[in-house]
Design an enzyme around this catalytic site. Structure first.
Site, PDB file in Angstrom:
ATOM      1  N   ASN A  71       0.830  -1.198   0.000  1.00 11.41           N
ATOM      2  CA  ASN A  71       0.000   0.000   0.000  1.00 11.41           C
ATOM      3  C   ASN A  71       0.866   1.250   0.000  1.00 11.41           C
ATOM      4  OD1 ASN A  71      -2.488  -1.404   0.089  1.00 11.41           O
ATOM      5  ND2 ASN A  71      -2.225  -1.742   2.271  1.00 11.41           N
ATOM      6  N   CYS A  72       0.262   2.353  -0.401  1.00 11.35           N
ATOM      7  CA  CYS A  72       0.913   3.650  -0.436  1.00 11.35           C
ATOM      8  C   CYS A  72       1.612   3.915   0.899  1.00 11.35           C
ATOM      9  CB  CYS A  72      -0.138   4.727  -0.719  1.00 11.35           C
ATOM     10  SG  CYS A  72       0.532   6.375  -0.913  1.00 11.35           S
ATOM     11  N   PRO A  73       2.821   4.394   0.888  1.00 11.97           N
ATOM     12  CA  PRO A  73       3.601   4.895  -0.250  1.00 11.97           C
ATOM     13  C   PRO A  73       4.604   3.880  -0.797  1.00 11.97           C
ATOM     14  CG  PRO A  73       4.677   5.587   1.758  1.00 11.97           C
ATOM     15  CD  PRO A  73       3.443   4.756   2.176  1.00 11.97           C
ATOM     16  N   ASP A  81      -2.675  -1.715  -5.481  1.00 12.44           N
ATOM     17  CA  ASP A  81      -3.203  -0.554  -4.761  1.00 12.44           C
ATOM     18  C   ASP A  81      -3.816   0.420  -5.770  1.00 12.44           C
ATOM     19  OD1 ASP A  81      -3.747   1.558  -3.080  1.00 12.44           O
ATOM     20  OD2 ASP A  81      -1.658   2.079  -2.695  1.00 12.44           O
ATOM     21  N   ASP A 128      -0.987   8.122  -7.952  1.00  8.88           N
ATOM     22  CA  ASP A 128       0.337   8.320  -7.354  1.00  8.88           C
ATOM     23  C   ASP A 128       1.462   8.175  -8.377  1.00  8.88           C
ATOM     24  OD1 ASP A 128      -0.917   8.700  -4.933  1.00  8.88           O
ATOM     25  OD2 ASP A 128      -0.445   6.708  -4.150  1.00  8.88           O
TER      26      ASP A 128
END
Length: 74
Positions: A12-14, A39, A45
């Site tokens: 998941n981010c980041p 994700d 992103d």
């Protein structure tokens, strides 16, 4: 055809962005990196990352919940 593939599935981010940045830093200009992510946030992103860094987002595709980004290092 990609020169390298980064599988960031399940992250998941980041983390997908951080791993993409690290992978691109080791590559020569003009090389192609495929990034695979699960994700959904990666779509915006990765696009923002490429705009900020000047790398070229060649394509974005979605296949069964996996997002595949093709990035050319500039």
């Amino acid at each position: 055809m990609a020169d390298e593939t980064l599988d960031a599935s399940g992250l998941n981010c980041p983390l997908p962005i951080l791993k993409t940045k690290k992978a691109l830093s080791k590559m020569d200009t003009g090389k192609i990196l495929d990034v695979i992510s699960t994700d959904a946030g990666s779509v915006k992103d990765i696009e923002a990352f490429c705009n900020q860094t000047g790398n070229k987002l060649v394509s974005t595709t979605e296949d069964g919940g996996k997002y595949i980004f093709t990035i050319e290092k500039v």
